[in-house]
Design a protein around this motif. Sequence first.
Motif, PDB file in Angstrom:
ATOM      1  N   UNK A  39       0.821  -1.222   0.000  1.00 56.44           N
ATOM      2  CA  UNK A  39       0.000   0.000   0.000  1.00 56.44           C
ATOM      3  C   UNK A  39       0.852   1.267   0.000  1.00 56.44           C
ATOM      4  N   UNK A  40       2.171   1.093   0.146  1.00 57.90           N
ATOM      5  CA  UNK A  40       3.081   2.253   0.198  1.00 57.90           C
ATOM      6  C   UNK A  40       3.527   2.672  -1.198  1.00 57.90           C
ATOM      7  N   UNK A  41       3.692   1.672  -2.081  1.00 56.12           N
ATOM      8  CA  UNK A  41       4.192   1.939  -3.435  1.00 56.12           C
ATOM      9  C   UNK A  41       3.114   1.688  -4.475  1.00 56.12           C
ATOM     10  N   UNK A  42       3.295   2.328  -5.611  1.00 55.28           N
ATOM     11  CA  UNK A  42       2.336   2.210  -6.721  1.00 55.28           C
ATOM     12  C   UNK A  42       3.069   1.834  -8.008  1.00 55.28           C
ATOM     13  N   UNK A  43       2.307   1.281  -8.956  1.00 58.62           N
ATOM     14  CA  UNK A  43       2.878   1.003 -10.281  1.00 58.62           C
ATOM     15  C   UNK A  43       3.377   2.316 -10.878  1.00 58.62           C
ATOM     16  N   UNK A  44       4.602   2.282 -11.399  1.00 65.28           N
ATOM     17  CA  UNK A  44       5.214   3.467 -11.965  1.00 65.28           C
ATOM     18  C   UNK A  44       6.185   4.161 -11.039  1.00 65.28           C
ATOM     19  N   UNK A  45       6.110   3.860  -9.723  1.00 63.90           N
ATOM     20  CA  UNK A  45       7.071   4.440  -8.774  1.00 63.90           C
ATOM     21  C   UNK A  45       8.489   3.967  -9.093  1.00 63.90           C
ATOM     22  N   UNK A  46       9.448   4.866  -8.850  1.00 58.32           N
ATOM     23  CA  UNK A  46      10.866   4.517  -8.998  1.00 58.32           C
ATOM     24  C   UNK A  46      11.415   4.148  -7.623  1.00 58.32           C
ATOM     25  N   UNK A  47      12.065   2.982  -7.544  1.00 58.39           N
ATOM     26  CA  UNK A  47      12.561   2.501  -6.246  1.00 58.39           C
ATOM     27  C   UNK A  47      14.007   2.000  -6.356  1.00 58.39           C
ATOM     28  N   UNK A  48      14.694   2.055  -5.204  1.00 53.19           N
ATOM     29  CA  UNK A  48      15.995   1.397  -5.055  1.00 53.19           C
ATOM     30  C   UNK A  48      15.760   0.135  -4.233  1.00 53.19           C
ATOM     31  N   UNK A  49      16.346  -0.958  -4.676  1.00 49.52           N
ATOM     32  CA  UNK A  49      16.164  -2.244  -3.982  1.00 49.52           C
ATOM     33  C   UNK A  49      17.514  -2.839  -3.617  1.00 49.52           C
ATOM     34  N   UNK A  50      17.622  -3.345  -2.405  1.00 50.13           N
ATOM     35  CA  UNK A  50      18.789  -4.121  -1.980  1.00 50.13           C
ATOM     36  C   UNK A  50      18.325  -5.548  -1.746  1.00 50.13           C
TER      37      UNK A  50
END
Length: 558
Positions: A522-533
Amino acid sequence: MQKVWSVKKYDKEKINELVMKYNISEMLAKLILAREIEDVDMFLNGTLEDLKDPYKMKDMEKFVERINKAKENNEKICIYGDYDVDGITSITVMYKFLKKLGLNVIYYLPDRLMEGYGVNTGALDKIKNEGVKLVITVDCGITAVEEVNYAKSIGLDMCITDHHECADKLPEAVCIVNPKQKDDETFSMLAGVGVAFKCITALAQKYNMPKDSYLKYLDIVAVGTISDIVPLVDENRIISKYGLEMMKETKNLGLKSLLNIINFKSIDSTMVSFGMAPRINACGRMGHQEEALNLLLSKEENEVKELTQKINEYNKTRQEIEKNIYNEAVEQIEKEGLDTQNTIVVSGKGWHHGVIGIVSSKITELYFKPSILLCEEDGECKGSGRSIPGFDLHEALMECNDTIDKFGGHAMAVGINIKKEKVEEFKEEFEKIAKEKEVDKIIPILNLDAEIKLDDVNKEMVDSLKELEPFGEANKMPIFAFRNLKIDSIRSLSEGKHLRLSVKDNKNIINAIGFNMGVLADTYRIGDRVDIAGNLEINSFNGVDSIQINIKDIMKSI
């Protein structure tokens, strides 16, 4: 709490040097440098021939001489161990081998809930009454100064084999085989079962027995070594690597039965750590430690089948008890606002002694604060504590010793006893010390091996990471940073518990899984840019293999 990412920096010349010398990929060279491996050749190519001479260990000659004396005089021997996986496997290896030697041998396994860890005088009295002449400790005994003196007073000889830290004063035993002794120059990071393995290796050499007489126990030794979270480098790496291979064709009925019920997709260190170790440990936690040992010693298929089912049930019971205590502890923390303090100390009536250490670990992980959980019982509070990197829990408890009956442990984990009327005073003192040491300014750091792009990821690259296996302490599964990925799809799984998403970078797309991160759906949406580890792994589903990221942390791209 948001973690700070620390990406490892590398010396290009050192990378090239390793690539040329060992004919490995640049990524593998980086990962070896990140782990600060001293003997790279042994790490990559070590074999059973590289296991060190057991007679280089201090007092090994004395150990072998005392066993030989017992053999010649037909003396009764008792192996005294511990109730965790390392202790159970240590007894198994020593007991089976001494039996093969034709020795008159029994074992003693203390009750975790009634006796606690280590040698106690009541147990020594029982052992003496069994007609025993010699006691061999495995995975314990290095601090048993008074107990060894007592053993001598009742006519018991003791040989200590252990791997725990040594105090200034050592027990006056017949011998002490412990690589952590100051004047022992062998590999010091063996598990208790690794020390037991060295002992049977030395005995096999004494009696000119074939190598298989001791190497055949490597599957058991690997289980104890991996479970005890010792660094999987040097000899531990060889033991674990070859032991896991042997496990695939194990002749031990108990191990085979456990493997069947666990049903992991592959036999590796992860399977041991998350499938096998919790089940064996559950026996000791629930007061049934002998059943775990009997499972590994049994030669009867029906008995093994029955014991495996029991052990699996003990683990389910342990999980349920643990879940209930965790929920009660979190409710107490939220209700009393303890999450705003520097430390968390909670207590409950009827909380099970055997599982509060696990719950304390989870509480510390959840709030990133030192935590202590206490069980109230007859005016006494017994508990376990866990800490965070940068805060020495043992040292802190030393400073509030006036409110504590007794405690023991190390910087990151302790056991503690407090009188009920002293608990509030202890809480205040403990909180004050943590505040003085500025615990609130300690930020969780996530150490990353490298920053890579999806262009760099392919099956060949992921498969090459297997050359680092088995993974464990001092050789963690590599964690990579991926920047500025676009979320292509996102949803929660398992009733909101886990997070599943797909992310893309240019034309590349990859799936990712975040265990226990379902709330972030519920925090992120399609199209959001994220950094992942996260770790890179092969996910097998319906016969199809695909690469996925196992998320360790995620945040919006800047």
